[in-house]
Write a protein that holds these residues in place. Structure first.
Motif, PDB file in Angstrom:
ATOM      1  N   ARG A 163      78.335  29.076  70.998  1.00 35.93           N
ATOM      2  CA  ARG A 163      78.611  29.204  69.777  1.00 35.93           C
ATOM      3  C   ARG A 163      77.085  29.340  69.350  1.00 35.93           C
ATOM      4  O   ARG A 163      76.126  28.528  70.066  1.00 35.93           O
ATOM      5  N   VAL A 164      76.480  30.091  68.233  1.00 31.17           N
ATOM      6  CA  VAL A 164      75.187  30.003  67.950  1.00 31.17           C
ATOM      7  C   VAL A 164      75.337  29.507  66.260  1.00 31.17           C
ATOM      8  O   VAL A 164      76.083  30.090  65.376  1.00 31.17           O
ATOM      9  N   THR A 165      74.600  28.523  65.702  1.00 30.94           N
ATOM     10  CA  THR A 165      74.758  27.937  64.519  1.00 30.94           C
ATOM     11  C   THR A 165      73.193  27.954  64.062  1.00 30.94           C
ATOM     12  O   THR A 165      71.925  28.017  64.803  1.00 30.94           O
ATOM     13  N   ASP A 166      73.264  27.878  62.639  1.00 30.32           N
ATOM     14  CA  ASP A 166      71.905  27.767  62.073  1.00 30.32           C
ATOM     15  C   ASP A 166      71.481  26.427  61.988  1.00 30.32           C
ATOM     16  O   ASP A 166      72.032  25.370  61.603  1.00 30.32           O
ATOM     17  N   SER A 167      69.972  26.228  62.207  1.00 31.43           N
ATOM     18  CA  SER A 167      69.525  24.807  62.057  1.00 31.43           C
ATOM     19  C   SER A 167      69.415  24.294  60.542  1.00 31.43           C
ATOM     20  O   SER A 167      69.416  23.097  60.657  1.00 31.43           O
ATOM     21  N   SER A 217      71.644  25.182  57.855  1.00 36.27           N
ATOM     22  CA  SER A 217      73.047  25.095  57.219  1.00 36.27           C
ATOM     23  C   SER A 217      74.103  24.582  58.249  1.00 36.27           C
ATOM     24  O   SER A 217      75.033  23.905  57.709  1.00 36.27           O
ATOM     25  N   GLY A 218      73.862  24.686  59.502  1.00 35.22           N
ATOM     26  CA  GLY A 218      74.828  24.391  60.615  1.00 35.22           C
ATOM     27  C   GLY A 218      76.084  25.139  60.656  1.00 35.22           C
ATOM     28  O   GLY A 218      76.894  25.024  61.518  1.00 35.22           O
ATOM     29  N   TYR A 219      76.016  26.182  59.954  1.00 35.22           N
ATOM     30  CA  TYR A 219      77.074  27.334  59.945  1.00 35.22           C
ATOM     31  C   TYR A 219      76.869  28.578  61.247  1.00 35.22           C
ATOM     32  O   TYR A 219      75.706  28.433  61.506  1.00 35.22           O
ATOM     33  N   GLY A 220      77.976  28.918  61.649  1.00 33.56           N
ATOM     34  CA  GLY A 220      77.752  29.789  62.469  1.00 33.56           C
ATOM     35  C   GLY A 220      76.937  31.050  61.980  1.00 33.56           C
ATOM     36  O   GLY A 220      76.861  31.566  61.077  1.00 33.56           O
ATOM     37  N   VAL A 221      76.233  31.717  62.902  1.00 37.35           N
ATOM     38  CA  VAL A 221      75.348  32.780  62.791  1.00 37.35           C
ATOM     39  C   VAL A 221      76.125  33.967  63.301  1.00 37.35           C
ATOM     40  O   VAL A 221      76.470  33.951  64.625  1.00 37.35           O
ATOM     41  N   ARG A 222      76.282  34.961  62.535  1.00 40.81           N
ATOM     42  CA  ARG A 222      76.927  36.325  63.113  1.00 40.81           C
ATOM     43  C   ARG A 222      75.972  37.081  63.550  1.00 40.81           C
ATOM     44  O   ARG A 222      74.656  37.345  63.016  1.00 40.81           O
ATOM     45  N   TYR A 223      76.511  38.094  64.473  1.00 41.81           N
ATOM     46  CA  TYR A 223      75.591  39.293  64.863  1.00 41.81           C
ATOM     47  C   TYR A 223      74.458  38.753  65.638  1.00 41.81           C
ATOM     48  O   TYR A 223      73.377  39.585  65.800  1.00 41.81           O
ATOM     49  N   ALA A 224      74.331  37.661  66.330  1.00 42.20           N
ATOM     50  CA  ALA A 224      73.392  37.402  67.140  1.00 42.20           C
ATOM     51  C   ALA A 224      73.540  38.028  68.493  1.00 42.20           C
ATOM     52  O   ALA A 224      74.828  38.070  68.869  1.00 42.20           O
ATOM     53  N   ARG A 225      72.633  38.223  69.248  1.00 36.43           N
ATOM     54  CA  ARG A 225      73.111  39.002  70.559  1.00 36.43           C
ATOM     55  C   ARG A 225      72.767  38.166  71.858  1.00 36.43           C
ATOM     56  O   ARG A 225      71.745  37.305  71.509  1.00 36.43           O
ATOM     57  N   ILE A 226      73.562  37.985  72.565  1.00 36.66           N
ATOM     58  CA  ILE A 226      73.779  36.999  73.876  1.00 36.66           C
ATOM     59  C   ILE A 226      73.616  37.986  74.891  1.00 36.66           C
ATOM     60  O   ILE A 226      74.541  38.973  75.178  1.00 36.66           O
ATOM     61  N   THR A 227      72.252  37.898  75.785  1.00 37.26           N
ATOM     62  CA  THR A 227      72.386  38.575  76.732  1.00 37.26           C
ATOM     63  C   THR A 227      72.325  37.902  78.134  1.00 37.26           C
ATOM     64  O   THR A 227      71.588  36.811  78.033  1.00 37.26           O
ATOM     65  N   PRO A 238      69.461  34.192  73.775  1.00 37.55           N
ATOM     66  CA  PRO A 238      70.170  34.872  72.384  1.00 37.55           C
ATOM     67  C   PRO A 238      68.731  35.561  71.899  1.00 37.55           C
ATOM     68  O   PRO A 238      67.566  35.289  71.848  1.00 37.55           O
ATOM     69  N   SER A 239      69.177  36.388  70.902  1.00 37.36           N
ATOM     70  CA  SER A 239      68.185  37.214  70.178  1.00 37.36           C
ATOM     71  C   SER A 239      68.740  37.454  68.974  1.00 37.36           C
ATOM     72  O   SER A 239      69.988  37.785  68.682  1.00 37.36           O
ATOM     73  N   GLN A 240      67.986  37.681  67.906  1.00 36.42           N
ATOM     74  CA  GLN A 240      68.422  38.190  66.646  1.00 36.42           C
ATOM     75  C   GLN A 240      66.860  38.548  65.821  1.00 36.42           C
ATOM     76  O   GLN A 240      65.922  37.895  65.740  1.00 36.42           O
ATOM     77  N   THR A 241      66.835  39.634  65.206  1.00 36.52           N
ATOM     78  CA  THR A 241      65.529  40.233  64.608  1.00 36.52           C
ATOM     79  C   THR A 241      65.010  38.997  63.654  1.00 36.52           C
ATOM     80  O   THR A 241      65.920  38.521  62.711  1.00 36.52           O
ATOM     81  N   TYR A 242      63.780  38.702  63.996  1.00 43.69           N
ATOM     82  CA  TYR A 242      63.152  37.790  62.840  1.00 43.69           C
ATOM     83  C   TYR A 242      63.641  36.519  63.056  1.00 43.69           C
ATOM     84  O   TYR A 242      63.133  35.582  62.240  1.00 43.69           O
ATOM     85  N   HIS A 243      64.259  36.024  64.127  1.00 44.08           N
ATOM     86  CA  HIS A 243      64.652  34.721  64.344  1.00 44.08           C
ATOM     87  C   HIS A 243      64.294  34.198  65.753  1.00 44.08           C
ATOM     88  O   HIS A 243      64.164  34.961  66.717  1.00 44.08           O
ATOM     89  N   THR A 244      64.116  32.957  65.902  1.00 43.01           N
ATOM     90  CA  THR A 244      63.729  32.106  67.083  1.00 43.01           C
ATOM     91  C   THR A 244      64.948  31.369  67.458  1.00 43.01           C
ATOM     92  O   THR A 244      65.692  30.936  66.494  1.00 43.01           O
ATOM     93  N   PHE A 245      65.233  30.725  68.721  1.00 42.00           N
ATOM     94  CA  PHE A 245      66.326  29.905  68.804  1.00 42.00           C
ATOM     95  C   PHE A 245      65.785  28.925  69.882  1.00 42.00           C
ATOM     96  O   PHE A 245      64.973  28.820  70.525  1.00 42.00           O
ATOM     97  N   THR A 246      66.806  27.767  69.653  1.00 42.83           N
ATOM     98  CA  THR A 246      66.471  26.441  70.536  1.00 42.83           C
ATOM     99  C   THR A 246      67.702  26.344  71.367  1.00 42.83           C
ATOM    100  O   THR A 246      68.928  26.212  70.744  1.00 42.83           O
ATOM    101  N   PRO A 247      67.917  26.223  72.735  1.00 44.87           N
ATOM    102  CA  PRO A 247      66.759  26.599  73.432  1.00 44.87           C
ATOM    103  C   PRO A 247      66.385  28.225  73.462  1.00 44.87           C
ATOM    104  O   PRO A 247      67.568  28.895  73.131  1.00 44.87           O
ATOM    105  N   ARG A 253      70.043  28.497  65.890  1.00 45.38           N
ATOM    106  CA  ARG A 253      68.903  29.767  65.370  1.00 45.38           C
ATOM    107  C   ARG A 253      68.018  28.725  64.434  1.00 45.38           C
ATOM    108  O   ARG A 253      68.434  27.969  63.696  1.00 45.38           O
ATOM    109  N   ASN A 254      66.655  29.098  64.653  1.00 44.65           N
ATOM    110  CA  ASN A 254      65.595  28.037  63.855  1.00 44.65           C
ATOM    111  C   ASN A 254      65.474  29.027  62.454  1.00 44.65           C
ATOM    112  O   ASN A 254      65.435  30.115  62.581  1.00 44.65           O
TER     113      ASN A 254
END
Length: 114
Positions: free
Chosen positions: A34-38, A40-50, A86-95, A113-114
């Motif tokens: 799962r990818v969550t927002d740092s 809100s803690g909510y899930g992030v939709r449309y993030a790409r996982i390669t 993970p990737s999404q336009t204009y965002h970084t991720f941890t890790p 997502r940061n």
């Protein structure tokens, strides 16, 4: 029945003469996370996982997109180490990426997502 026996004989002859090679197939399992927002803690939709396997293991790679609630799942080979990014336009991720070794669990591969 006669045709089936003939098919097996032909297959056997092809294997013996080296005209046909059999390569073992990789075993696959489902990797998920799962990818969550740092904030809100909510899930992030449309993030790409390669997901890719390092050179020397296989030429396999795959891509998943997170659902509305940030979940993703992807069939991956279990006989290879994997790199998950993970990737999404204009965002970084941890890790920013994760290295999954053979024998590690392939569930709960989560990112923030940061």
């Amino acid at each position: 029945m006669k045709h089936r026996t003939l098919s097996y004989v032909c297959l056997f002859v092809l294997l013996i003469c080296g005209c046909l090679t059999v390569r073992p197939q990789s075993v696959f399992d489902t990797m998920s996370g799962r990818v969550t927002d740092s904030v809100s803690g909510y899930g992030v939709r449309y993030a790409r996982i390669t997901v890719s396997a390092p050179a020397g293991c296989s030429d396999w790679s795959g891509i998943a997109t997170t659902s509305t609630f940030g979940y993703y799942a992807l069939e991956v080979p279990v006989d290879c180490n994997l790199i998950v990014v993970p990737s999404q336009t204009y965002h970084t991720f941890t890790p920013s990426s994760r290295f999954i070794s053979l024998g590690m669990g392939i569930t709960d591969i989560d990112f923030i997502r940061n």
